[in-house]
Design a protein around this motif. Structure first.
Motif, PDB file in Angstrom:
ATOM      1  N   LEU A 168       0.845  -1.243  -0.195  1.00 18.84           N
ATOM      2  CA  LEU A 168      -0.003  -0.062  -0.022  1.00 18.84           C
ATOM      3  C   LEU A 168       1.095   1.383   0.096  1.00 18.84           C
ATOM      4  O   LEU A 168       0.634   2.222  -0.921  1.00 18.84           O
ATOM      5  N   GLN A 169       1.930   1.208   0.801  1.00 21.35           N
ATOM      6  CA  GLN A 169       2.756   2.263   0.804  1.00 21.35           C
ATOM      7  C   GLN A 169       3.652   2.694  -0.507  1.00 21.35           C
ATOM      8  O   GLN A 169       3.834   3.778  -1.061  1.00 21.35           O
ATOM      9  N   ASP A 170       3.854   1.536  -1.213  1.00 18.59           N
ATOM     10  CA  ASP A 170       4.502   1.643  -2.280  1.00 18.59           C
ATOM     11  C   ASP A 170       3.795   2.109  -3.653  1.00 18.59           C
ATOM     12  O   ASP A 170       3.883   2.751  -4.293  1.00 18.59           O
ATOM     13  N   THR A 171       2.471   1.613  -3.511  1.00 18.95           N
ATOM     14  CA  THR A 171       1.428   2.282  -4.243  1.00 18.95           C
ATOM     15  C   THR A 171       1.160   3.795  -4.130  1.00 18.95           C
ATOM     16  O   THR A 171       1.027   4.452  -5.173  1.00 18.95           O
ATOM     17  N   LYS A 172       1.139   4.258  -2.917  1.00 19.28           N
ATOM     18  CA  LYS A 172       0.975   5.662  -2.643  1.00 19.28           C
ATOM     19  C   LYS A 172       1.960   6.424  -3.379  1.00 19.28           C
ATOM     20  O   LYS A 172       2.022   7.457  -3.814  1.00 19.28           O
ATOM     21  N   LYS A 173       3.632   5.929  -2.982  1.00 16.90           N
ATOM     22  CA  LYS A 173       4.601   6.502  -3.505  1.00 16.90           C
ATOM     23  C   LYS A 173       4.677   6.450  -5.047  1.00 16.90           C
ATOM     24  O   LYS A 173       5.031   7.489  -5.862  1.00 16.90           O
ATOM     25  N   ILE A 175       2.012   6.785  -6.866  1.00 16.46           N
ATOM     26  CA  ILE A 175       0.958   7.916  -7.445  1.00 16.46           C
ATOM     27  C   ILE A 175       1.856   9.282  -7.156  1.00 16.46           C
ATOM     28  O   ILE A 175       1.753   9.967  -8.196  1.00 16.46           O
ATOM     29  N   GLU A 176       2.410   9.432  -6.047  1.00 18.57           N
ATOM     30  CA  GLU A 176       2.952  10.555  -5.750  1.00 18.57           C
ATOM     31  C   GLU A 176       4.119  11.098  -6.810  1.00 18.57           C
ATOM     32  O   GLU A 176       4.365  12.119  -7.392  1.00 18.57           O
ATOM     33  N   ASN A 177       4.820   9.978  -7.173  1.00 23.35           N
ATOM     34  CA  ASN A 177       6.055  10.237  -8.102  1.00 23.35           C
ATOM     35  C   ASN A 177       5.669  10.349  -9.463  1.00 23.35           C
ATOM     36  O   ASN A 177       6.096  11.215 -10.143  1.00 23.35           O
ATOM     37  N   SER A 178       4.617   9.682  -9.779  1.00 23.26           N
ATOM     38  CA  SER A 178       3.817  10.078 -11.179  1.00 23.26           C
ATOM     39  C   SER A 178       3.322  11.448 -11.327  1.00 23.26           C
ATOM     40  O   SER A 178       3.454  12.213 -12.245  1.00 23.26           O
ATOM     41  N   ASP A 179       2.779  11.783 -10.218  1.00 21.63           N
ATOM     42  CA  ASP A 179       1.929  13.134 -10.249  1.00 21.63           C
ATOM     43  C   ASP A 179       2.869  14.017 -10.300  1.00 21.63           C
ATOM     44  O   ASP A 179       2.911  15.165 -10.863  1.00 21.63           O
ATOM     45  N   GLU A 180       4.051  13.774  -9.418  1.00 21.83           N
ATOM     46  CA  GLU A 180       5.580  14.764  -9.670  1.00 21.83           C
ATOM     47  C   GLU A 180       5.864  14.958 -10.712  1.00 21.83           C
ATOM     48  O   GLU A 180       6.291  16.157 -11.149  1.00 21.83           O
ATOM     49  N   SER A 181       6.085  13.815 -11.381  1.00 23.09           N
ATOM     50  CA  SER A 181       6.574  13.826 -12.765  1.00 23.09           C
ATOM     51  C   SER A 181       5.652  14.769 -13.810  1.00 23.09           C
ATOM     52  O   SER A 181       6.270  15.506 -14.720  1.00 23.09           O
ATOM     53  N   LEU A 182       4.497  14.373 -13.583  1.00 22.34           N
ATOM     54  CA  LEU A 182       3.402  15.099 -14.398  1.00 22.34           C
ATOM     55  C   LEU A 182       3.445  16.773 -14.260  1.00 22.34           C
ATOM     56  O   LEU A 182       3.494  17.722 -15.354  1.00 22.34           O
ATOM     57  N   THR A 183       3.688  16.920 -12.932  1.00 22.24           N
ATOM     58  CA  THR A 183       3.738  18.485 -12.439  1.00 22.24           C
ATOM     59  C   THR A 183       5.060  18.813 -13.421  1.00 22.24           C
ATOM     60  O   THR A 183       5.154  20.338 -13.826  1.00 22.24           O
ATOM     61  N   GLU A 529      20.657  -6.321  -3.871  1.00 22.43           N
ATOM     62  CA  GLU A 529      19.619  -5.829  -4.744  1.00 22.43           C
ATOM     63  C   GLU A 529      18.780  -4.719  -3.699  1.00 22.43           C
ATOM     64  O   GLU A 529      18.229  -5.299  -2.719  1.00 22.43           O
ATOM     65  N   ILE A 530      18.632  -3.746  -3.963  1.00 16.71           N
ATOM     66  CA  ILE A 530      18.112  -2.493  -3.263  1.00 16.71           C
ATOM     67  C   ILE A 530      16.861  -2.249  -3.976  1.00 16.71           C
ATOM     68  O   ILE A 530      16.673  -2.031  -5.131  1.00 16.71           O
ATOM     69  N   SER A 531      15.839  -2.075  -3.059  1.00 15.14           N
ATOM     70  CA  SER A 531      14.187  -1.769  -3.784  1.00 15.14           C
ATOM     71  C   SER A 531      14.774  -0.285  -4.084  1.00 15.14           C
ATOM     72  O   SER A 531      15.360   0.719  -3.698  1.00 15.14           O
ATOM     73  N   GLY A 532      13.646  -0.068  -5.155  1.00 13.48           N
ATOM     74  CA  GLY A 532      13.620   1.369  -5.770  1.00 13.48           C
ATOM     75  C   GLY A 532      13.455   2.558  -4.933  1.00 13.48           C
ATOM     76  O   GLY A 532      14.024   3.656  -4.786  1.00 13.48           O
ATOM     77  N   ASP A 533      12.938   2.342  -3.654  1.00  9.31           N
ATOM     78  CA  ASP A 533      12.619   3.434  -2.479  1.00  9.31           C
ATOM     79  C   ASP A 533      13.763   3.511  -1.581  1.00  9.31           C
ATOM     80  O   ASP A 533      13.625   4.241  -0.586  1.00  9.31           O
ATOM     81  N   CYS A 534      14.840   2.464  -1.871  1.00 10.73           N
ATOM     82  CA  CYS A 534      15.958   2.339  -0.823  1.00 10.73           C
ATOM     83  C   CYS A 534      15.531   1.949   0.593  1.00 10.73           C
ATOM     84  O   CYS A 534      16.463   2.298   1.398  1.00 10.73           O
ATOM     85  N   THR A 535      14.528   1.232   0.792  1.00  2.83           N
ATOM     86  CA  THR A 535      14.106   0.833   1.782  1.00  2.83           C
ATOM     87  C   THR A 535      14.489  -0.524   2.537  1.00  2.83           C
ATOM     88  O   THR A 535      14.416  -1.021   3.702  1.00  2.83           O
TER      89      THR A 535
END
Length: 586
Positions: A168-173, A175-183, A529-535
């Motif tokens: 769920l957290q990955d999904t929200k991130k 959405i945020e990243n995609s919206d930021e890129s659109l902005t 191997e590190i996840s894309g959010d570095c967590t």
């Protein structure tokens, strides 16, 4: 009340029922329950699933004729339950969970063969006792109070809940990243359009509409995944509370049923199988940037498009377990080495069968199919790192010259193109679209530049960097390894810092996978191997000799790893002279 003896049957006192049922081999193991209160223990002839009672031949016949029971489901002697365990009335009749298939029936049985909860109708139609190991729940439920399985189900509920919440957290991130890129794309567009404002009103409206449509599309696609995760978390939280509550009140039947329901939810959400299903529901979230049409600046009197809204799919970081296996190694030592060992610090894979690497003062081209070096180019300065730019173009970091040398290659030959000067001794480089990211050692910093060398952003913070080494990039992020800080840090393309991953040893070369994860060489002899959010991170290859650089081939599912500073072998070579290949499978 007078008790009538039945010819040929023994009269048995009610208070001796438990003793006889457990200890007398002469008495029938399964007897008629309606006759038992009168003290008559008669062999069972059949079983009524509606009444949950064994019946003698007389009761079985009458059951079929009586108006109130003629529609009941009866099992004959070969199909009826073969064990009758003494249980308390509250335990045997306290059934509250309806069958999901037969809504009017309560769950009373459990099939061990199919690991499923059943009602009487389920037993009759699909789980006959002759072929299935069906147990009456009150006969087995007491053993689950405070049992190992009780503890295990609570742990599994907690584990899957954590996975669901992380998804769920990955999904929200996303959405945020995609919206930021659109902005960002919209901001770039607005800057571009100021040159010819009078001609752009209609085209601006079209771009804004495209952004709004894509934002809405993103949210629609990801709401389904978000809702599923919330539902799973809610269901598991409810089940966990119910299981613990029923365990405390020793309501074994309901607790058993609740546990099995929780198991079904968990099986549907197993990490090895269903997490992939969650991600594969045609959910594509795209990253956007606005690419202006340069020609339009000179042709304002013509009706040209201002550019396009480019997109690339963003994928939730896939951290499912991988298995690695050693495949082979390629010797990259050539006759031109004149007795020295290789010193490979930079690698890139512009094509599936072509590997470009830096080796001391040499740039080498390796054919993976033939496992041989097919071209070399010698420099006056040390080429420390190399990055693919586009098609057959490369960017090479030259140590000691404070410059980036652009190259091209074709027909097993390298060709020098133009040079871009930078303001310091650079170390690592990565190119993406029309920008490049370069790391510097003294002073420690990272710069994001245009391809002509124009600096867009500089990250120079001693609390973040002490020795930034190598870098890899994707549409949304920049990842930098720091040798002294022992970290891999994530930034966006504006130079704003995100999360960082602690490697527990000195990280070196980096490479990006297609699904958004980062592979890093670590000084303890591992590739992580590190996840894309570095967590999150995990070891995928271990027991290596000083891994220095790494490349990932999505087509071959293969990691190419170089080593540096290893001891000599019996034949005079070292691990430094080879590129090791490792196959990764899920």
């Amino acid at each position: 009340m007078e008790v009538m003896d039945v010819p040929g049957k023994n009269a048995i006192r009610r208070d001796s029922l438990a003793t006889i049922a457990l200890g007398s081999e002469e008495d029938p193991r399964v007897y008629c329950q309606p006759c038992d209160p009168d003290g008559s223990r008669l062999p069972a002839y059949g079983y009524c699933t509606n009444c949950s009672e064994h019946l003698c031949e007389t009761c079985y016949t009458l059951h079929r004729k009586h108006k109130l029971s003629r529609d009941h489901t009866l099992l004959d002697k070969s199909s009826m339950p073969q064990i009758l365990s003494p249980v308390t009335p509250t335990q045997s009749e306290n059934f509250t969970k309806p069958c999901p298939t037969h809504n009017m029936e309560m769950i009373k049985f459990y099939c061990h063969d199919h690991k499923t909860l059943l009602c009487s109708v389920c037993v009759t139609l699909d789980h006959k006792l002759a072929s299935c190991q069906v147990k009456y729940i009150p006969d087995i439920s007491d053993t689950f109070i405070n049992s190992t399985e009780y503890q295990d189900i609570l742990k599994r509920i907690n584990d899957v809940s954590e996975i669901s919440n992380k998804t769920l957290q990955d999904t929200k991130k996303m959405i945020e990243n995609s919206d930021e890129s659109l902005t960002r794309a919209l901001e770039d567009f607005m800057k571009f359009r100021t040159k010819f404002d009078q001609r752009l009103n209609e085209l601006e409206r079209q771009v804004k509409e495209a952004v709004e449509v894509n934002q809405e599309d993103n949210k629609k696609k990801l709401t389904k995944l978000e809702t599923k995760c919330k539902d799973v978390s809610k269901s598991l939280k409810s089940s966990s509370g119910a299981i613990q509550r029923l365990n405390r009140s020793t309501q074994a039947n309901d607790m058993f049923i609740e546990m099995k329901h929780a198991e079904e939810i968990i099986k549907d959400f197993q990490y090895q199988r269903t997490m992939a299903t969650l991600y594969d529901q045609n959910i594509e979230v795209k990253d956007y940037n606005f690419e202006p049409n340069e020609v339009i600046s000179y042709l304002l009197d013509e009706e040209f498009s201002l550019g396009t809204l480019q997109s690339e799919t963003l994928i939730i970081p896939d951290m499912k377990p991988r298995q690695s296996s050693y495949m082979d190694k390629i010797c990259v030592l050539t006759s031109n080495a004149k007795g020295r060992v290789c010193c490979i610090q930079g690698m890139t894979l512009p094509y599936p069968n072509t590997l470009i690497l830096t080796d001391d003062y040499v740039l080498k081209m390796v054919d993976i199919k033939t496992q041989s070096v097919i071209a070399e180019h010698f420099f006056q300065y040390t080429p420390l790192d190399v990055a693919s730019v586009a098609h057959n173009r490369l960017a090479v970091v030259l140590l000691g010259n404070e410059s980036i040398q652009f190259m091209s290659f074709a027909s097993k030959k390298f060709k020098m193109n133009h040079t871009v000067k930078v303001d310091g001794q650079c170390c690592g480089i990565s190119c993406h679209r029309n920008q490049m990211v370069v790391t510097f050692q003294d002073p420690p910093k990272v710069q994001i530049l245009q391809m002509n060398g124009t600096v867009l952003h500089t990250i120079e913070d001693r609390s973040i960097f002490k020795s930034p080494m190598f870098v890899t990039t994707c549409d949304s992020s920049v990842y930098v390894s720091d040798y002294i800080m022992e970290t891999v840090t994530r930034f966006n393309w504006k130079g704003e810092m995100g999360d960082r991953y602690a490697c527990r040893d000195k990280p070196y070369g980096l490479t990006m996978s297609e699904n958004g994860t980062v592979f890093a060489c670590v000084g303890n002899g591992t590739i992580i191997e590190i996840s894309g959010d570095c967590t999150r991170g995990r070891v995928v290859v271990q027991d290596l000799e000083c891994p220095s650089s790494v490349c990932w081939s999505e087509e071959r599912s293969t990691l190419y790893v170089s080593s540096m500073g290893c001891n000599s072998q019996d034949d005079g070579t070292t691990e430094d002279d080879f590129i090791s290949m490792f196959k990764l499978t899920k």
